[in-house]
Every structure is written in structure tokens, then in C-alpha cells.
Design a protein around this motif. Structure first.
Motif, PDB file in Angstrom:
ATOM      1  N   THR A  16       0.814  -1.205   0.000  1.00  0.00           N
ATOM      2  CA  THR A  16       0.000   0.000   0.000  1.00  0.00           C
ATOM      3  C   THR A  16       0.848   1.256   0.000  1.00  0.00           C
ATOM      4  N   ALA A  17       0.324   2.275  -0.642  1.00  0.00           N
ATOM      5  CA  ALA A  17       0.903   3.610  -0.552  1.00  0.00           C
ATOM      6  C   ALA A  17      -0.166   4.577  -0.077  1.00  0.00           C
ATOM      7  N   ILE A  18      -1.189   4.037   0.611  1.00  0.00           N
ATOM      8  CA  ILE A  18      -2.285   4.861   1.106  1.00  0.00           C
ATOM      9  C   ILE A  18      -1.908   5.439   2.460  1.00  0.00           C
ATOM     10  N   SER A  19      -1.982   6.748   2.554  1.00  0.00           N
ATOM     11  CA  SER A  19      -1.757   7.422   3.829  1.00  0.00           C
ATOM     12  C   SER A  19      -3.091   8.036   4.246  1.00  0.00           C
ATOM     13  N   VAL A  28      -6.886   4.338  -5.449  1.00  0.00           N
ATOM     14  CA  VAL A  28      -6.966   3.271  -6.440  1.00  0.00           C
ATOM     15  C   VAL A  28      -6.545   1.953  -5.816  1.00  0.00           C
ATOM     16  N   TYR A  29      -7.357   0.922  -6.008  1.00  0.00           N
ATOM     17  CA  TYR A  29      -6.947  -0.452  -5.738  1.00  0.00           C
ATOM     18  C   TYR A  29      -6.500  -1.038  -7.073  1.00  0.00           C
ATOM     19  N   SER A  30      -5.314  -1.627  -7.113  1.00  0.00           N
ATOM     20  CA  SER A  30      -4.765  -2.076  -8.382  1.00  0.00           C
ATOM     21  C   SER A  30      -4.102  -3.437  -8.279  1.00  0.00           C
ATOM     22  N   SER A  31      -4.414  -4.318  -9.231  1.00  0.00           N
ATOM     23  CA  SER A  31      -3.693  -5.589  -9.307  1.00  0.00           C
ATOM     24  C   SER A  31      -2.439  -5.460 -10.162  1.00  0.00           C
ATOM     25  N   ARG A  32      -2.259  -4.313 -10.794  1.00  0.00           N
ATOM     26  CA  ARG A  32      -1.018  -4.050 -11.522  1.00  0.00           C
ATOM     27  C   ARG A  32       0.061  -3.656 -10.515  1.00  0.00           C
ATOM     28  N   LYS A  33       1.277  -4.085 -10.767  1.00  0.00           N
ATOM     29  CA  LYS A  33       2.362  -3.849  -9.818  1.00  0.00           C
ATOM     30  C   LYS A  33       2.737  -2.373  -9.767  1.00  0.00           C
ATOM     31  N   GLU A  34       3.334  -2.006  -8.644  1.00  0.00           N
ATOM     32  CA  GLU A  34       3.620  -0.598  -8.378  1.00  0.00           C
ATOM     33  C   GLU A  34       4.457   0.044  -9.476  1.00  0.00           C
ATOM     34  N   HIS A  35       5.470  -0.665  -9.988  1.00  0.00           N
ATOM     35  CA  HIS A  35       6.354  -0.035 -10.970  1.00  0.00           C
ATOM     36  C   HIS A  35       5.641   0.242 -12.296  1.00  0.00           C
ATOM     37  N   ILE A  37       2.339   1.350 -12.358  1.00  0.00           N
ATOM     38  CA  ILE A  37       1.291   2.363 -12.156  1.00  0.00           C
ATOM     39  C   ILE A  37       1.803   3.660 -11.537  1.00  0.00           C
ATOM     40  N   LYS A  38       2.846   3.586 -10.703  1.00  0.00           N
ATOM     41  CA  LYS A  38       3.316   4.799 -10.029  1.00  0.00           C
ATOM     42  C   LYS A  38       3.759   5.886 -11.012  1.00  0.00           C
ATOM     43  N   PRO A  39       4.496   5.555 -12.090  1.00  0.00           N
ATOM     44  CA  PRO A  39       4.856   6.622 -13.031  1.00  0.00           C
ATOM     45  C   PRO A  39       3.641   7.312 -13.656  1.00  0.00           C
ATOM     46  N   ALA A  43       2.653  11.294 -12.978  1.00  0.00           N
ATOM     47  CA  ALA A  43       2.450  12.213 -14.104  1.00  0.00           C
ATOM     48  C   ALA A  43       1.078  12.872 -14.020  1.00  0.00           C
ATOM     49  N   PHE A  44       0.069  12.114 -13.620  1.00  0.00           N
ATOM     50  CA  PHE A  44      -1.284  12.671 -13.457  1.00  0.00           C
ATOM     51  C   PHE A  44      -1.289  13.753 -12.383  1.00  0.00           C
ATOM     52  N   THR A  45      -0.650  13.477 -11.263  1.00  0.00           N
ATOM     53  CA  THR A  45      -0.583  14.455 -10.179  1.00  0.00           C
ATOM     54  C   THR A  45       0.136  15.722 -10.624  1.00  0.00           C
ATOM     55  N   LYS A  46       1.197  15.545 -11.395  1.00  0.00           N
ATOM     56  CA  LYS A  46       1.941  16.702 -11.895  1.00  0.00           C
ATOM     57  C   LYS A  46       1.071  17.556 -12.808  1.00  0.00           C
ATOM     58  N   ASP A  47       0.237  16.914 -13.608  1.00  0.00           N
ATOM     59  CA  ASP A  47      -0.622  17.641 -14.547  1.00  0.00           C
ATOM     60  C   ASP A  47      -1.829  18.283 -13.886  1.00  0.00           C
ATOM     61  N   THR A  48      -2.354  17.669 -12.825  1.00  0.00           N
ATOM     62  CA  THR A  48      -3.646  18.097 -12.274  1.00  0.00           C
ATOM     63  C   THR A  48      -3.611  18.572 -10.832  1.00  0.00           C
ATOM     64  N   ASN A  49      -2.516  18.306 -10.140  1.00  0.00           N
ATOM     65  CA  ASN A  49      -2.406  18.578  -8.698  1.00  0.00           C
ATOM     66  C   ASN A  49      -3.330  17.706  -7.851  1.00  0.00           C
ATOM     67  N   ILE A  50      -3.840  16.627  -8.447  1.00  0.00           N
ATOM     68  CA  ILE A  50      -4.669  15.678  -7.702  1.00  0.00           C
ATOM     69  C   ILE A  50      -3.785  14.509  -7.285  1.00  0.00           C
ATOM     70  N   LYS A  51      -3.703  14.264  -5.985  1.00  0.00           N
ATOM     71  CA  LYS A  51      -2.868  13.185  -5.472  1.00  0.00           C
ATOM     72  C   LYS A  51      -3.573  11.840  -5.649  1.00  0.00           C
ATOM     73  N   VAL A  52      -2.796  10.819  -5.979  1.00  0.00           N
ATOM     74  CA  VAL A  52      -3.332   9.469  -6.112  1.00  0.00           C
ATOM     75  C   VAL A  52      -2.741   8.579  -5.022  1.00  0.00           C
ATOM     76  N   GLU A  53      -3.619   8.038  -4.189  1.00  0.00           N
ATOM     77  CA  GLU A  53      -3.227   7.031  -3.208  1.00  0.00           C
ATOM     78  C   GLU A  53      -3.523   5.667  -3.831  1.00  0.00           C
ATOM     79  N   TYR A  54      -2.719   4.667  -3.539  1.00  0.00           N
ATOM     80  CA  TYR A  54      -2.971   3.377  -4.173  1.00  0.00           C
ATOM     81  C   TYR A  54      -2.608   2.214  -3.272  1.00  0.00           C
TER      82      TYR A  54
END
Length: 333
Positions: A16-19, A28-35, A37-39, A43-54
């Protein structure tokens, strides 16, 4: 007590990276591995300023966790691989319907759930792989032809237990019906050089070792192997180009039924279908873009163009149970 025990079992093996989740973040709950999805999330956070917890884990365990959590879930989005898994999550009432002009413009209809429950975000083809030193390319044609006697003792396959095999067989049932597909499976089983393998990488290694000559794999597994062994006598052949096209599948996502931030989650889903995100997907895992207006990664493009099967991928979920039963009946283990 029982509910607590079940929850603890479901969280085993989950990273988990959920704080502390803020109101404007997306979880986001994801069955895809961290490496993988994290990039994208960075990139989404950089574009939108919306943080993603996963939170990442096995797809089946995450689906059960979502069912158990119900309205108390933190998840706004569920990401997983294979349309069969996405369909199953939808059939369990875990997604809400989402239809936007952005998604409809970016993603072809056959890669989306007809009711808007989920969307495919990256594409993998499942096609023929062969040893270039032992197979004449003129002998290759279709999935169905791999059941012909000329391939007796020369075919390697992945186990029928894996979702990618189930989805391919479901697509054959869709195109041919149960009886003809049963004949194809029987032919495959008769032609096996060895017991079905646990992984696509094992199929390719068996071909390279001379145990068999041809097999079926997802394209990104081939890409990983060739990146490590560029001189391996192994190539992809695009199946069924004169008929249905190559069977394709997706990794994808849906917005959860009880999303606390559906607006942010939809924004993330739309962003993941954009050209920028699609290029990141391709570079990370040798996958094809789901957005048909985006060119594939250079290494992936080098494998050549092909016609895709445009059956709506919801069918691989709808027909999955029939596929499993038919494989069991025909002795495909």
C-alpha cells in the motif's frame, strides 16, 4: 470476529501507498504492480495537482476486499488486467456506470464495457510465437490451425487455469460456437509437446530449448524476453489476419460503486486514456495503446502491424464459464 479474520486474510500480500486520504485525492486499488502504475499516477498528479493514493495486490483478493468493504471502501477506482477480470468485478456490482465524451473519443467501443462499467487502458495481443530455425512461416496461419496434425508434438501452451487462456477460448466460442471450439481444443491437446506451462515465459523458453516449435503468448512477454535476448531465434506471427484478427485483451479500470471522489476518479480515468498516458503505458510494459490515435512504442511497433479482433471484450467475461467447462471436458489442463 469472522469478518475481521476474512479481512486479514484478504490483505495478506497487499502492498500500500495509502496514507491519510484527503477529500480531493483519488484512491486506487490495483492488481497491476507498483512499478507499472506509479509513473502514471505521478504524471497525473503533476498535470492536475490531484494526489493518487494506491493499494496493490492480487486481483481476486482486491475484488473480495471491495465486496467486503462495501460502502465503507476507500477505493475510488479498481484497476486490473484482462477483460474477464474487469467483467467479473462489474458483474459483482463493484463499478458504477461512467460514460463521457472523452472516453468515447479516446477508446474504441470494443475495448470498453457496453454499459460503461469499465474501460480498457492498454492492449496486449495473444498470438503465435515460433522458433525461426525450425518453423517455416508459410506453415503458420491461425489459432485454429494449431489443432491440425502437422503440429503434433510441436505445440506448447500455457495452462488452462490462467485468465489469458480462458479469454482466448471464450473468444473462439464467440466466433465458432461450442462444438467447433471443442474440436480446436482437442486438436491443441493432441498436439502438445509437454504439459501446459504455468507462464508465457516458460512457453518461450520451451520453444528455445527445442521442447516444442510453436506456442501462444501475450506480446509483452515476448517483448521482455527479446529485450534480454535480442538474438533469440524467436518471432511473433500475427494469427487470423484473413479472418477474425488477432485476439487482444486489455488492462483497464472502472470507477467503484461507492467512490468517495467519483469526479476525481473519472478525471484520472479520462487522463489514463489520453495520448500522454498511453505513451507511458507502452514504454513501461511493451503494451499497445488502447487509444487508437496514439502510435505504439518504437520497440513494439517493430513487431509489425496487425488486424485486431474487434469482438467486444465483455464477451470474454460472459463466455468465461463456458470456456472453463469446455477446456475441462476436452482435457486441457
Amino acid at each position: 470476529m469472522i469478518k475481521i479474520l476474512i479481512f486479514s486474510l484478504l490483505t495478506m500480500g497487499v502492498t500500500t501507498a495509502i496514507s491519510a486520504v484527503s477529500d480531493d485525492s483519488v484512491t486506487v486499488y490495483s492488481s497491476r504492480k507498483e512499478h507499472l502504475i506509479k509513473p502514471l499516477f505521478d504524471a497525473f498528479t503533476k498535470d492536475t495537482n490531484i494526489k493518487v493514493e494506491y493499494l496493490t495486490g492480487k486481483g481476486g483478493a482486491l475484488i473480495e476486499r471491495l465486496k467486503l468493504e462495501g460502502a465503507d471502501t476507500q477505493a475510488d477506482m479498481f484497476m486490473t488486467v484482462d477483460a474477464g477480470n474487469l467483467w467479473y468485478a462489474g458483474s459483482q456490482g463493484l463499478f458504477q456506470k461512467v460514460k463521457t465524451a472523452t472516453l468515447e473519443n479516446n477508446l474504441p467501443i470494443y475495448l470498453r464495457d457496453p454499459n460503461g462499467l469499465w474501460a480498457g487502458l492498454s492492449v496486449r495481443a495473444r498470438t503465435i510465437v515460433y522458433n525461426t530455425e525450425r518453423v517455416n512461416i508459410s506453415d503458420l496461419s491461425t489459432y485454429e490451425d494449431l489443432a491440425s496434425p502437422k503440429w503434433e508434438g510441436r505445440l506448447c501452451l500455457r495452462t488452462s487455469k490462467k485468465i489469458y487462456t480462458k479469454s482466448l477460448v471464450a473468444s473462439l466460442i464467440y466466433h465458432h460456437g461450442k462444438d467447433k471450439t471443442g474440436d480446436i481444443i482437442s486438436g491443441w491437446v493432441n498436439n502438445l509437446a509437454a504439459t501446459p506451462n504455468a507462464k508465457d515465459s516458460h512457453v518461450m523458453n520451451a520453444i528455445l530449448s527445442g521442447q516444442c516449435d510453436v506456442g501462444l503468448v501475450n506480446t509483452y512477454y515476448y517483448g521482455r524476453l527479446i529485450e534480454k535476448k535480442p538474438n533469440a531465434p524467436l518471432k511473433l506471427f500475427w494469427a487470423n489476419q484473413a479472418t477474425t484478427g488477432v485476439h487482444v485483451n486489455v488492462s483497464g479500470a472502472g470507477i467503484t460503486k461507492y467512490a468517495k471522489n467519483p469526479k476525481g476518479a473519472i478525471q484520472l480515468l479520462e487522463w489514463l486514456s489520453s495520448a500522454k498516458a498511453q505513451l507511458i503505458y507502452g514504454a513501461l510494459n511493451k503494451e499497445y495503446p488502447a487509444n487508437q490515435n496514439v502510435a505504439a512504442d518504437r520497440a513494439v511497433s517493430a513487431w509489425g502491424a496487425f488486424k485486431q479482433d474487434k469482438m467486444n471484450l465483455s464477451q470474454v467475461g460472459i463466455l468465461q464459464a463456458k470456456a472453463v467447462k469446455l477446456m475441462q471436458k476436452k482435457g486441457y489442463r
